[in-house]
Write a protein that holds these residues in place. Structure first.
Motif, PDB file in Angstrom:
ATOM      1  N   ASN A  26      30.842  37.189  49.410  1.00  0.00           N
ATOM      2  CA  ASN A  26      29.554  36.362  49.249  1.00  0.00           C
ATOM      3  C   ASN A  26      28.095  37.357  48.383  1.00  0.00           C
ATOM      4  N   VAL A  27      28.351  38.601  48.678  1.00  0.00           N
ATOM      5  CA  VAL A  27      27.157  39.548  48.125  1.00  0.00           C
ATOM      6  C   VAL A  27      27.537  39.348  46.585  1.00  0.00           C
ATOM      7  N   PHE A  28      28.750  39.584  46.041  1.00  0.00           N
ATOM      8  CA  PHE A  28      29.153  39.489  44.597  1.00  0.00           C
ATOM      9  C   PHE A  28      28.607  38.150  44.061  1.00  0.00           C
ATOM     10  N   THR A  29      28.827  36.875  44.594  1.00  0.00           N
ATOM     11  CA  THR A  29      28.646  35.607  44.345  1.00  0.00           C
ATOM     12  C   THR A  29      27.273  35.414  44.349  1.00  0.00           C
ATOM     13  N   ASN A  30      26.520  36.109  45.250  1.00  0.00           N
ATOM     14  CA  ASN A  30      25.063  35.965  45.137  1.00  0.00           C
ATOM     15  C   ASN A  30      24.354  36.659  43.868  1.00  0.00           C
ATOM     16  N   HIS A  31      25.288  37.689  43.294  1.00  0.00           N
ATOM     17  CA  HIS A  31      24.885  38.150  42.042  1.00  0.00           C
ATOM     18  C   HIS A  31      25.586  37.554  40.990  1.00  0.00           C
ATOM     19  N   HIS A  32      26.120  36.329  41.086  1.00  0.00           N
ATOM     20  CA  HIS A  32      26.548  35.742  39.990  1.00  0.00           C
ATOM     21  C   HIS A  32      27.707  36.275  39.418  1.00  0.00           C
ATOM     22  N   ILE A  33      28.588  37.015  40.191  1.00  0.00           N
ATOM     23  CA  ILE A  33      29.889  37.720  39.673  1.00  0.00           C
ATOM     24  C   ILE A  33      31.195  36.698  40.479  1.00  0.00           C
ATOM     25  N   ALA A  34      32.006  36.165  39.395  1.00  0.00           N
ATOM     26  CA  ALA A  34      33.173  35.766  39.778  1.00  0.00           C
ATOM     27  C   ALA A  34      34.089  36.630  40.691  1.00  0.00           C
ATOM     28  N   VAL A  35      34.404  36.033  41.929  1.00  0.00           N
ATOM     29  CA  VAL A  35      35.316  36.498  42.768  1.00  0.00           C
ATOM     30  C   VAL A  35      36.542  35.752  43.212  1.00  0.00           C
ATOM     31  N   ASP A  36      37.749  36.503  43.157  1.00  0.00           N
ATOM     32  CA  ASP A  36      38.832  35.694  43.781  1.00  0.00           C
ATOM     33  C   ASP A  36      39.373  36.577  45.057  1.00  0.00           C
ATOM     34  N   ILE A  37      39.560  35.604  46.009  1.00  0.00           N
ATOM     35  CA  ILE A  37      39.852  36.332  47.340  1.00  0.00           C
ATOM     36  C   ILE A  37      41.365  36.183  47.502  1.00  0.00           C
ATOM     37  N   TYR A  38      42.389  37.037  47.702  1.00  0.00           N
ATOM     38  CA  TYR A  38      43.771  36.964  47.632  1.00  0.00           C
ATOM     39  C   TYR A  38      44.370  37.270  48.851  1.00  0.00           C
ATOM     40  N   ASN A  39      44.822  36.595  49.649  1.00  0.00           N
ATOM     41  CA  ASN A  39      45.682  36.669  50.878  1.00  0.00           C
ATOM     42  C   ASN A  39      46.797  37.746  50.774  1.00  0.00           C
ATOM     43  N   LEU A  40      47.023  39.068  51.019  1.00  0.00           N
ATOM     44  CA  LEU A  40      48.237  39.799  50.766  1.00  0.00           C
ATOM     45  C   LEU A  40      49.254  39.493  51.739  1.00  0.00           C
ATOM     46  N   GLU A  41      49.063  38.978  52.952  1.00  0.00           N
ATOM     47  CA  GLU A  41      50.102  38.557  53.786  1.00  0.00           C
ATOM     48  C   GLU A  41      50.813  37.233  53.512  1.00  0.00           C
ATOM     49  N   ALA A  42      49.892  36.329  53.054  1.00  0.00           N
ATOM     50  CA  ALA A  42      50.727  34.991  52.734  1.00  0.00           C
ATOM     51  C   ALA A  42      51.170  34.984  51.168  1.00  0.00           C
ATOM     52  N   ALA A  43      51.083  35.949  50.592  1.00  0.00           N
ATOM     53  CA  ALA A  43      51.529  35.932  49.144  1.00  0.00           C
ATOM     54  C   ALA A  43      53.046  36.055  48.881  1.00  0.00           C
ATOM     55  N   VAL A  44      53.484  34.939  48.360  1.00  0.00           N
ATOM     56  CA  VAL A  44      54.821  34.759  47.956  1.00  0.00           C
ATOM     57  C   VAL A  44      54.972  35.765  46.768  1.00  0.00           C
ATOM     58  N   THR A  45      54.182  35.635  45.742  1.00  0.00           N
ATOM     59  CA  THR A  45      54.281  36.585  44.561  1.00  0.00           C
ATOM     60  C   THR A  45      52.811  37.139  44.607  1.00  0.00           C
ATOM     61  N   LEU A  46      52.784  38.372  44.108  1.00  0.00           N
ATOM     62  CA  LEU A  46      51.814  39.117  43.693  1.00  0.00           C
ATOM     63  C   LEU A  46      51.120  38.853  42.279  1.00  0.00           C
ATOM     64  N   PRO A  47      49.832  38.896  42.033  1.00  0.00           N
ATOM     65  CA  PRO A  47      49.358  38.667  40.681  1.00  0.00           C
ATOM     66  C   PRO A  47      49.989  39.501  39.675  1.00  0.00           C
ATOM     67  N   ASN A  48      50.151  39.088  38.612  1.00  0.00           N
ATOM     68  CA  ASN A  48      50.961  39.675  37.512  1.00  0.00           C
ATOM     69  C   ASN A  48      50.207  40.956  36.900  1.00  0.00           C
ATOM     70  N   SER A  49      49.083  40.717  36.560  1.00  0.00           N
ATOM     71  CA  SER A  49      48.034  41.940  36.094  1.00  0.00           C
ATOM     72  C   SER A  49      46.622  41.795  36.771  1.00  0.00           C
ATOM     73  N   MET A  50      46.182  42.884  36.938  1.00  0.00           N
ATOM     74  CA  MET A  50      44.945  42.816  37.301  1.00  0.00           C
ATOM     75  C   MET A  50      43.680  43.174  36.102  1.00  0.00           C
ATOM     76  N   LYS A  51      44.238  43.295  34.920  1.00  0.00           N
ATOM     77  CA  LYS A  51      43.343  43.651  33.994  1.00  0.00           C
ATOM     78  C   LYS A  51      42.040  42.812  33.695  1.00  0.00           C
ATOM     79  N   GLU A  52      42.145  41.697  34.448  1.00  0.00           N
ATOM     80  CA  GLU A  52      41.033  40.803  34.081  1.00  0.00           C
ATOM     81  C   GLU A  52      39.822  41.018  35.206  1.00  0.00           C
ATOM     82  N   TYR A  53      40.187  42.085  35.902  1.00  0.00           N
ATOM     83  CA  TYR A  53      39.203  42.420  36.849  1.00  0.00           C
ATOM     84  C   TYR A  53      38.550  43.535  36.662  1.00  0.00           C
ATOM     85  N   ASP A  54      37.272  43.639  37.168  1.00  0.00           N
ATOM     86  CA  ASP A  54      36.279  44.936  36.526  1.00  0.00           C
ATOM     87  C   ASP A  54      36.507  45.868  38.035  1.00  0.00           C
ATOM     88  N   ALA A  55      36.732  45.023  39.266  1.00  0.00           N
ATOM     89  CA  ALA A  55      36.827  45.757  40.516  1.00  0.00           C
ATOM     90  C   ALA A  55      37.879  45.188  41.340  1.00  0.00           C
TER      91      ALA A  55
END
Length: 185
Positions: A26-55
């Motif tokens: 919510n802090v990032f969203t309030n600063h107009h930064i796109a946020v993806d929230i990813y559940n590691l426990e429910a993950a069947v597959t992991l994201p292929n790459s994180m190059k699109e993320y700044d943090a």
């Protein structure tokens, strides 16, 4: 300045780490930064790459001294990407209800994990979690009550106690935002 994007990956046994993830998101969203929230426990597959993320912010609960196995896989799969961005690790643990256990040098569980996965994040902030006896099954309730007895903690199994300092959660999110923003000006 290009549009910033943050990944928050979390592992939460009873939902408390998710609450922390959402608060930070919510802090990032309030600063107009796109946020993806990813559940590691429910993950069947992991994201292929994180190059699109700044943090990448990883929030993971410790249960009986261990992190969820998918956290190990996530770190192993993305170690190089993590080294190339602002990566923040937030272990969440009941032992951190004691201030000295929030220090990396005093937290055996976190040190052991970091050694196992051979990873050092840009920032580590160990946070206390919540004691939620009513949510636990009989085995967990008994085990945690025993651990709390050994460590002189709360023994009343009718209680829920949130040890998290939510002001600190917000301050950490603001600090990460400032680091991210200054890096991308």
């Amino acid at each position: 300045m290009t549009a910033l994007k943050v990944l928050i990956a979390y592992s939460s046994r009873f939902g408390h780490s998710l609450k922390i993830a959402e608060t930070i998101g919510n802090v990032f969203t309030n600063h107009h930064i796109a946020v993806d929230i990813y559940n590691l426990e429910a993950a069947v597959t992991l994201p292929n790459s994180m190059k699109e993320y700044d943090a990448v912010i990883i929030i993971a609960s410790i249960r009986y001294g261990k992190f969820h196995k998918n956290l190990h896989a996530f770190i192993a799969s993305h170690k190089e990407d993590l080294q190339n961005c602002l990566d923040v690790f937030i272990p969440v643990s009941l032992t951190a209800r004691k201030p000295h256990k929030r220090l990396l040098e005093n937290n055996h569980y976190v040190n052991k994990f970091l050694t196992e996965v051979n990873w050092q994040s840009s920032k580590i902030n160990i946070m206390p979690g919540a004691l939620e006896y009513p949510k636990y099954n009989i085995l967990d309730r008994s085990m945690i009550k025993f651990i709390m007895w050994m460590t002189k903690g709360e023994m009343d199994t009718s209680k829920t106690i949130d040890y998290t300092d939510w002001n600190q959660v917000n301050l950490l999110a603001q600090e990460v935002y400032s680091l991210l923003y200054s890096k991308n000006i």
